[in-house]
Design an enzyme around this catalytic site. Structure first.
Site, PDB file in Angstrom:
ATOM      1  N   ASP A 130      -7.378   0.254  -0.012  1.00 38.81           N
ATOM      2  CA  ASP A 130      -5.775  -0.029  -0.738  1.00 38.81           C
ATOM      3  C   ASP A 130      -5.823  -1.351  -1.193  1.00 38.81           C
ATOM      4  O   ASP A 130      -5.376  -2.160  -0.321  1.00 38.81           O
ATOM      5  CB  ASP A 130      -4.902   0.420   0.751  1.00 38.81           C
ATOM      6  CG  ASP A 130      -3.527   0.381   0.471  1.00 38.81           C
ATOM      7  OD1 ASP A 130      -3.228   0.887  -0.825  1.00 38.81           O
ATOM      8  OD2 ASP A 130      -2.701  -0.044   1.023  1.00 38.81           O
ATOM      9  N   GLU A 166      -7.390   3.734  -3.722  1.00 41.55           N
ATOM     10  CA  GLU A 166      -6.062   4.130  -4.292  1.00 41.55           C
ATOM     11  C   GLU A 166      -5.588   3.742  -5.587  1.00 41.55           C
ATOM     12  O   GLU A 166      -5.536   2.636  -5.822  1.00 41.55           O
ATOM     13  CB  GLU A 166      -4.892   3.805  -3.178  1.00 41.55           C
ATOM     14  CG  GLU A 166      -3.538   4.519  -3.435  1.00 41.55           C
ATOM     15  CD  GLU A 166      -2.747   4.372  -2.345  1.00 41.55           C
ATOM     16  OE1 GLU A 166      -2.447   5.241  -1.524  1.00 41.55           O
ATOM     17  OE2 GLU A 166      -2.166   3.106  -2.168  1.00 41.55           O
ATOM     18  N   ASP A 177      -1.890  -1.021   5.679  1.00 44.58           N
ATOM     19  CA  ASP A 177      -2.955  -1.182   4.843  1.00 44.58           C
ATOM     20  C   ASP A 177      -4.164  -0.639   5.222  1.00 44.58           C
ATOM     21  O   ASP A 177      -4.868   0.318   4.510  1.00 44.58           O
ATOM     22  CB  ASP A 177      -3.009  -2.790   3.999  1.00 44.58           C
ATOM     23  CG  ASP A 177      -1.676  -3.202   4.075  1.00 44.58           C
ATOM     24  OD1 ASP A 177      -1.243  -2.976   2.644  1.00 44.58           O
ATOM     25  OD2 ASP A 177      -1.020  -3.868   4.671  1.00 44.58           O
TER      26      ASP A 177
END
Length: 193
Positions: free
Chosen positions: A7, A67, A140
Site C-alpha cells: 500500500d 494498490e 497501511d
C-alpha cells in the site's frame, strides 16, 4: 503461493506478506515503512525502495500486488503517491517478481464484499481471514495485506479435472475465442410455460 502486498504512500508505505495453500491464508509479515522527520522527498523514496528491496529479498514472494492510484484530492499529493508507487514497483521488478495492481474498490470488494467499505471493516476482515487475535496495525499494513488477499481471491484456481475456474473474461476469450457482442434485441425473456 506467497504474495507480497504493498500500500504505497510517501509518508508511510504499508507492506504485508501472505502465504496460502489454496484454502487457508497465513500471515508471514506485515508493517509499515515510515518516513523519518526531516527527510527530504528523495530520501523518503530511497528509504522506501531500500526497505522494500530487503523485505522482498528475505520473503521471496512469487508475486507482488500493489494498490493502484484511483483518485486524489489534489495534484501534488497524487504526484507524490505516484512516485512512491513507482519506487515500490521498481523494487518488485528488481526482485524478479510479477507485479499486479488493484484499485482500492477492487480490494475492498474482494476482502469485505463491498467496494466502499471503511478502513476498520477492512482491518476486521483481515483479522478474520488470517485468523489473527487482533487486527493488524497501522491501517497501511492491513491495507497491504488486503491487496495481497485480493490477489489471492482474484487469481484463477484449478478445479478437480485441472480445469481453470474463476477466469476473467479476457482469459476466457484467450482460451475459447472472443464473445460476439449482442444487441439488447437479441436477448429474449425465458419462455413461460
Amino acid at each position: 503461493m506467497r504474495i507480497f502486498g504493498i500500500d504505497p504512500g510517501s509518508e508511510r508505505t504499508g507492506y504485508g506478506c501472505v502465504e496460502t495453500d489454496g484454502r487457508r491464508h497465513q500471515l508471514i509479515a506485515c508493517g509499515a515503512i515510515t518516513a523519518t522527520t526531516g527527510d527530504s522527498f528523495p530520501q523518503r523514496l530511497a528509504r522506501i525502495h531500500r526497505e522494500l528491496a530487503a523485505l522482498l529479498a528475505s520473503h521471496r514472494p512469487e508475486c507482488v500486488a500493489v494498490e493502484s492510484l484511483f483518485h486524489a484530492v489534489n495534484a501534488r499529493s497524487a504526484l507524490k503517491l505516484g512516485h512512491a508507487r513507482g519506487v515500490a514497483i521498481l523494487a518488485a521488478v528488481e526482485a524478479g517478481c510479477d507485479v499486479v495492481e488493484y484499485t482500492p474498490a477492487e480490494v475492498k470488494r474482494a476482502v469485505v464484499g463491498y467496494g466502499r467499505a471503511e478502513k476498520h471493516q477492512v482491518q476486521q476482515m483481515i483479522k478474520l481471514l488470517l485468523g489473527l487475535s487482533k487486527a493488524p496495525t497501522p491501517h497501511d499494513a492491513s491495507d497491504a495485506l488486503a491487496v495481497a488477499i485480493c490477489h489471492l481471491h482474484s487469481r484463477p484456481r484449478v478445479g478437480k479435472a485441472g480445469v481453470k475456474t474463476g477466469l476473467s473474461r479476457g482469459a476466457v476469450e484467450a482460451e475459447v475465442g472472443p464473445r460476439k457482442a449482442r444487441s439488447w434485441r437479441q436477448y429474449r425473456p425465458p419462455a413461460q410455460g
